[in-house]
Design an enzyme around this catalytic site. Structure first.
Site, PDB file in Angstrom:
ATOM      1  N   MET A  47       2.230  -1.985  -1.774  1.00 53.60           N
ATOM      2  CA  MET A  47       1.307  -1.183  -0.962  1.00 53.60           C
ATOM      3  C   MET A  47       0.805  -2.031   0.204  1.00 53.60           C
ATOM      4  SD  MET A  47      -0.592   1.462  -3.456  1.00 53.60           S
ATOM      5  CE  MET A  47      -1.841   0.405  -4.100  1.00 53.60           C
ATOM      6  N   GLY A  48       1.543  -3.071   0.542  1.00 53.48           N
ATOM      7  CA  GLY A  48       1.116  -3.931   1.646  1.00 53.48           C
ATOM      8  C   GLY A  48       0.024  -4.883   1.211  1.00 53.48           C
ATOM      9  N   ALA A  49      -0.727  -5.414   2.218  1.00 55.90           N
ATOM     10  CA  ALA A  49      -1.719  -6.470   1.956  1.00 55.90           C
ATOM     11  C   ALA A  49      -1.042  -7.573   1.133  1.00 55.90           C
ATOM     12  CB  ALA A  49      -2.957  -5.905   1.257  1.00 55.90           C
ATOM     13  N   LEU A  50       0.101  -7.991   1.620  1.00 59.13           N
ATOM     14  CA  LEU A  50       0.960  -8.884   0.839  1.00 59.13           C
ATOM     15  C   LEU A  50       0.313 -10.246   0.624  1.00 59.13           C
ATOM     16  CD1 LEU A  50       4.452  -8.130   2.457  1.00 59.13           C
ATOM     17  CD2 LEU A  50       3.328  -6.990   0.528  1.00 59.13           C
ATOM     18  N   HIS A  51       0.627 -10.827  -0.523  1.00 59.27           N
ATOM     19  CA  HIS A  51       0.156 -12.185  -0.845  1.00 59.27           C
ATOM     20  C   HIS A  51       1.294 -12.921  -1.516  1.00 59.27           C
ATOM     21  CE1 HIS A  51      -0.198 -10.642  -4.893  1.00 59.27           C
ATOM     22  NE2 HIS A  51      -1.032  -9.705  -4.459  1.00 59.27           N
ATOM     23  N   HIS A  54       3.540 -11.209  -4.107  1.00 58.46           N
ATOM     24  CA  HIS A  54       4.592 -10.330  -3.572  1.00 58.46           C
ATOM     25  C   HIS A  54       5.744 -11.163  -3.025  1.00 58.46           C
ATOM     26  CE1 HIS A  54       0.936  -7.682  -2.811  1.00 58.46           C
ATOM     27  NE2 HIS A  54       1.715  -6.875  -3.517  1.00 58.46           N
ATOM     28  N   GLN A  78      -2.085   7.521  -6.516  1.00 56.46           N
ATOM     29  CA  GLN A  78      -2.500   6.629  -7.607  1.00 56.46           C
ATOM     30  C   GLN A  78      -3.953   6.192  -7.502  1.00 56.46           C
ATOM     31  OE1 GLN A  78       0.630   3.670  -6.338  1.00 56.46           O
ATOM     32  NE2 GLN A  78      -0.821   2.204  -7.193  1.00 56.46           N
ATOM     33  N   GLU A 167       4.495  -9.065 -12.873  1.00 53.58           N
ATOM     34  CA  GLU A 167       4.147  -9.057 -14.300  1.00 53.58           C
ATOM     35  C   GLU A 167       2.644  -9.058 -14.505  1.00 53.58           C
ATOM     36  OE1 GLU A 167       6.526 -12.270 -15.973  1.00 53.58           O
ATOM     37  OE2 GLU A 167       7.661 -10.716 -16.999  1.00 53.58           O
ATOM     38  N   GLN A 172       1.553  -1.476 -15.839  1.00 48.05           N
ATOM     39  CA  GLN A 172       2.371  -0.778 -14.840  1.00 48.05           C
ATOM     40  C   GLN A 172       3.853  -1.079 -15.052  1.00 48.05           C
ATOM     41  OE1 GLN A 172       1.468  -0.245 -10.499  1.00 48.05           O
ATOM     42  NE2 GLN A 172       2.862  -1.969 -10.279  1.00 48.05           N
TER      43      GLN A 172
HETATM   44  O1  PAF Z   1       1.788  -2.390  -7.722  1.00 46.16           O
HETATM   45  C1  PAF Z   1       1.688  -1.749  -6.650  1.00 46.16           C
HETATM   46  O2  PAF Z   1       1.467  -2.308  -5.578  1.00 46.16           O
HETATM   47  C2  PAF Z   1       1.835  -0.245  -6.661  1.00 46.16           C
HETATM   48  O3  PAF Z   1       1.301   0.308  -7.813  1.00 46.16           O
HETATM   49  C3  PAF Z   1       3.313   0.219  -6.471  1.00 46.16           C
HETATM   50  C4  PAF Z   1       4.181  -0.213  -7.639  1.00 46.16           C
HETATM   51  C5  PAF Z   1       3.849  -0.342  -5.183  1.00 46.16           C
HETATM   52  C6  PAF Z   1       3.367   1.743  -6.393  1.00 46.16           C
HETATM   53  O4  PAF Z   1       2.601   2.230  -5.349  1.00 46.16           O
END
Ligand code: PAF
Length: 191
Positions: A47-51, A54, A78, A167, A172
């Protein structure tokens, strides 16, 4: 109009050879351009806002596949609290810069909501044998149905050989594994 102004904002990344795609058609034509080249395709949904978490998934995906799609999509279904959705950071430029630091070969897919939710912005109802109702699911009603809905949309669109999930979000990951078993196509879920 929107697309071209978006592209000009990201010109410096595109000049480096990175691919930034905002629509399904563009993604499909990009992926089909590789059809004659054998190799595995990896997907890292975000969902972006990468760290760094990711980025380590992206590095792993690059080491195990010939091509990697990183999706950046803030999935409305979600979020059970609309305020959280509103406040969620939108950092595409910074995300592109981080991804460029990893590799300029990544295909970044950053669609709009209407591009992925063509009918209603709503979740499908899945059966995960109660796993979606406990732990985090007990406090966030419908959250895992929303996650599963978008993951199914993305998997169906990209059709990757492998899809990567952190993980850290253990519940999820288990839900996504259950989802993958229910799909009609095959994908390896990597944690
Ligand atoms: O873990 C996330 O960032 C989100 O739940 C995902 C898997 C990208 C789904 O929107």
């Amino acid at each position: 109009m929107q697309i071209s102004s978006n592209y000009s904002k990201f010109a410096r990344f595109l000049n480096l050879g990175m691919k930034l795609i905002f629509d399904k058609k563009g993604l499909q034509s990009c992926l089909s351009s590789y059809e004659d080249e054998p190799g595995m395709l990896g997907l890292v949904p975000t969902m972006g806002a990468l760290h760094e978490g990711h980025l380590s998934l992206v590095r792993q995906a690059l080491s195990e596949n010939s091509r990697v799609v990183v999706s950046i999509f803030i999935n409305p279904t979600q979020f059970n609290n609309p305020e959280d959705l509103k406040k969620y950071p939108k950092t595409l430029e910074a995300d592109m810069a981080l991804l460029e630091g990893v590799s300029d070969e990544i295909i970044v897919f950053a669609p709009t909501v209407s591009e992925l939710y063509t009918q209603n912005i709503s979740s499908k109802n899945y059966s995960f044998n109660g796993l979606d109702k406990v732990m985090e699911g007990a406090f966030r009603e419908g959250h895992f149905n929303g996650v599963a809905t978008i993951v199914e949309i993305l998997l169906d669109l990209v059709r990757p050989d492998r899809a990567y999930f952190g993980e850290k979000d253990f519940q999820q990951l288990q839900i996504v594994r259950k989802l993958a078993n229910q799909l009609t196509f095959k994908v390896n879920i990597i944690g």
